[in-house]
Scaffold this motif. Structure first.
Motif, PDB file in Angstrom:
ATOM      1  N   SER A   6      32.484  -9.219  21.255  1.00 10.92           N
ATOM      2  CA  SER A   6      31.218  -8.766  20.265  1.00 10.92           C
ATOM      3  C   SER A   6      30.712  -7.366  21.299  1.00 10.92           C
ATOM      4  N   GLY A   7      29.861  -6.682  20.324  1.00 10.56           N
ATOM      5  CA  GLY A   7      29.648  -5.435  20.868  1.00 10.56           C
ATOM      6  C   GLY A   7      30.313  -4.181  21.294  1.00 10.56           C
ATOM      7  N   TRP A   8      31.398  -4.330  20.880  1.00  8.38           N
ATOM      8  CA  TRP A   8      32.385  -3.267  20.911  1.00  8.38           C
ATOM      9  C   TRP A   8      33.657  -3.252  19.981  1.00  8.38           C
ATOM     10  N   GLN A   9      34.054  -2.308  19.646  1.00  6.26           N
ATOM     11  CA  GLN A   9      35.261  -2.371  18.872  1.00  6.26           C
ATOM     12  C   GLN A   9      36.551  -1.449  19.641  1.00  6.26           C
ATOM     13  N   PRO A  10      37.746  -1.673  19.389  1.00  6.13           N
ATOM     14  CA  PRO A  10      38.570  -0.868  19.860  1.00  6.13           C
ATOM     15  C   PRO A  10      38.660   0.611  19.432  1.00  6.13           C
ATOM     16  N   GLY A  11      38.843   1.537  20.386  1.00  7.01           N
ATOM     17  CA  GLY A  11      38.729   2.860  19.905  1.00  7.01           C
ATOM     18  C   GLY A  11      40.061   3.408  19.604  1.00  7.01           C
ATOM     19  N   SER A  12      40.223   4.703  19.018  1.00 11.41           N
ATOM     20  CA  SER A  12      41.298   5.438  18.659  1.00 11.41           C
ATOM     21  C   SER A  12      42.144   4.764  17.405  1.00 11.41           C
ATOM     22  N   GLY A  13      41.142   4.007  16.533  1.00 10.54           N
ATOM     23  CA  GLY A  13      41.481   3.463  15.356  1.00 10.54           C
ATOM     24  C   GLY A  13      42.582   2.351  15.275  1.00 10.54           C
TER      25      GLY A  13
ATOM     26  N   ARG B  34      44.734   0.458  29.070  1.00 12.39           N
ATOM     27  CA  ARG B  34      43.454  -0.079  28.931  1.00 12.39           C
ATOM     28  C   ARG B  34      43.237   0.420  27.390  1.00 12.39           C
ATOM     29  N   VAL B  35      42.546  -0.818  26.570  1.00 13.39           N
ATOM     30  CA  VAL B  35      42.198  -0.079  25.257  1.00 13.39           C
ATOM     31  C   VAL B  35      41.036   0.431  25.164  1.00 13.39           C
ATOM     32  N   PRO B  36      40.982   1.888  24.324  1.00 16.08           N
ATOM     33  CA  PRO B  36      39.975   2.405  24.273  1.00 16.08           C
ATOM     34  C   PRO B  36      38.708   1.915  23.777  1.00 16.08           C
ATOM     35  N   ALA B  37      37.644   2.412  24.616  1.00 18.10           N
ATOM     36  CA  ALA B  37      36.355   1.970  24.631  1.00 18.10           C
ATOM     37  C   ALA B  37      36.027   0.406  25.118  1.00 18.10           C
ATOM     38  N   GLY B  38      37.268  -0.056  25.494  1.00 17.88           N
ATOM     39  CA  GLY B  38      36.892  -1.561  26.155  1.00 17.88           C
ATOM     40  C   GLY B  38      36.278  -1.397  27.516  1.00 17.88           C
ATOM     41  N   PRO B  39      35.309  -1.975  27.660  1.00 20.48           N
ATOM     42  CA  PRO B  39      34.711  -2.204  29.058  1.00 20.48           C
ATOM     43  C   PRO B  39      35.461  -2.749  30.019  1.00 20.48           C
ATOM     44  N   ILE B  40      35.206  -2.307  31.359  1.00 24.10           N
ATOM     45  CA  ILE B  40      35.779  -2.755  32.548  1.00 24.10           C
ATOM     46  C   ILE B  40      34.688  -3.555  33.163  1.00 24.10           C
ATOM     47  N   THR B  41      34.603  -4.971  33.461  1.00 29.82           N
ATOM     48  CA  THR B  41      33.592  -5.849  33.790  1.00 29.82           C
ATOM     49  C   THR B  41      33.775  -6.611  34.908  1.00 29.82           C
ATOM     50  N   ARG B  42      32.756  -6.612  35.777  1.00 31.15           N
ATOM     51  CA  ARG B  42      32.628  -7.228  36.794  1.00 31.15           C
ATOM     52  C   ARG B  42      32.465  -8.732  36.413  1.00 31.15           C
ATOM     53  N   ALA B  43      33.764  -9.440  36.926  1.00 34.75           N
ATOM     54  CA  ALA B  43      33.645 -10.785  36.635  1.00 34.75           C
ATOM     55  C   ALA B  43      33.105 -11.666  37.638  1.00 34.75           C
ATOM     56  N   GLY B  44      33.005 -11.229  38.929  1.00 42.45           N
ATOM     57  CA  GLY B  44      32.576 -12.004  40.118  1.00 42.45           C
ATOM     58  C   GLY B  44      33.092 -11.422  41.370  1.00 42.45           C
ATOM     59  N   GLU B  45      32.915 -12.173  42.521  1.00 36.57           N
ATOM     60  CA  GLU B  45      33.451 -11.787  43.752  1.00 36.57           C
ATOM     61  C   GLU B  45      34.523 -12.659  44.292  1.00 36.57           C
TER      62      GLU B  45
END
Length: 291
Positions: free
Chosen positions: A186-193, A235-246
């Motif tokens: 939630s909070g984002w949708q894939p870009g580039s249609g 990578r999917v356009p507009a998709g975040p790269i998220t820090r998942a941990g250490e």
């Protein structure tokens, strides 16, 4: 054997936990009951149930098991040889897609060390010698328990990936490829249609999600080191790269000075620090933003 049956509830569960034949468990329980001259289990068709006598001693059995493991750990910690068993636990993808060349080199350098590689995402107990070295992704600000010795190696990032053909105008709707506990982002949708199907597809483990994405089934969340390394995935356009941990390298306080433990840790530490950029999702000449 008594403790394994008490905790597993069945002879089958105890046999699997101890990796012995179920008949061996039955004979062992019989010998213990004969020695103590008391019945420790009722045996209904649904499984083994502790009697009052069994309930009275189960905590003592746990204490004995813990003391035995501590004794083994103390002796193992004094071992400065470069031969003998050594257990490493780490996530499956780390073993198969990241560290296998490092482990091959370790094996070639120390052929007398009987390395056992336990590919699992489960938290394996180092205190009772289920493993000697653990490589784990630690989420949040948690630190290792006091009885473990830990080295923080690097950060771990994830992103959303799909087959490059799914990002074309003529591609069919892409499905969200989800793990058992994952939800549609939630909070984002894939870009580039990119068109998305209304129904997600679920998988029991990550390797199947990865292969489904490579086959063009849809969009899935993957470790950056895995998604970025595959030429068919983008990578999917507009998709975040998220820090998942250490990522932490862990050993038990009693066994960390064992020579073969130190040698394996040295190999892993050097290799993982070399992989730090890939694990953080940094691509040479590409998008290095982290969010």
């Amino acid at each position: 054997m008594f403790l394994a049956v008490a905790e597993g509830g069945t002879v089958r569960a105890a046999a699997e936990a101890l990796e012995v034949n179920h008949a061996t468990i039955i004979r062992g329980i019989g010998r213990l009951e004969e020695r103590l001259e008391t019945k420790l289990f009722d045996k209904p068709s649904s499984g083994y149930r502790l009697t009052d006598a069994g309930t009275d001693i189960v905590d003592l059995a746990r204490q004995m098991s813990m003391a035995s493991s501590q004794l083994e750990a103390k002796i193992f910690g004094r071992d400065q040889g470069v031969s003998g068993p050594l257990r490493l636990t780490l996530p499956v993808s780390f073993a198969t897609d990241l560290l296998m060349p490092t482990l091959v080199k370790f094996r070639a350098a120390y052929p007398d060390i009987a390395l056992e590689i336990i590919g699992s995402g489960a938290v394996i107990n180092l205190g009772n010698r289920e493993a000697d070295v653990a490589l784990r992704v630690v989420v949040g600000d948690r630190t290792p328990p006091e009885n473990l010795y830990g080295t923080r190696l690097c950060e771990f990032h994830t992103g959303h990936y799909a087959h490059r053909n799914l990002l074309t105008d003529r591609s069919p709707p892409a499905a969200w490829l989800l793990g058992a506990d994952e939800v549609v982002p939630s909070g984002w949708q894939p870009g580039s249609g990119v068109k998305m199907a209304t129904t997600p597809i679920r998988f029991a483990e990550m390797r199947s999600q990865f292969e489904a994405a490579r086959a063009g089934m849809g969009i899935t969340l993957l470790p950056c080191f895995l998604g970025d390394a595959d030429p068919d995935l983008v990578r999917v356009p507009a998709g975040p790269i998220t820090r998942a941990g250490e990522i932490w390298l862990l050993t038990h306080a009693d066994t960390r000075q064992t020579k073969r433990v130190r040698l394996l840790c040295d190999h892993i530490r050097v290799a993982m620090r070399g992989f730090a950029g890939r694990l953080a999702g940094r691509i040479e000449g590409g998008d290095t933003s982290l969010r």
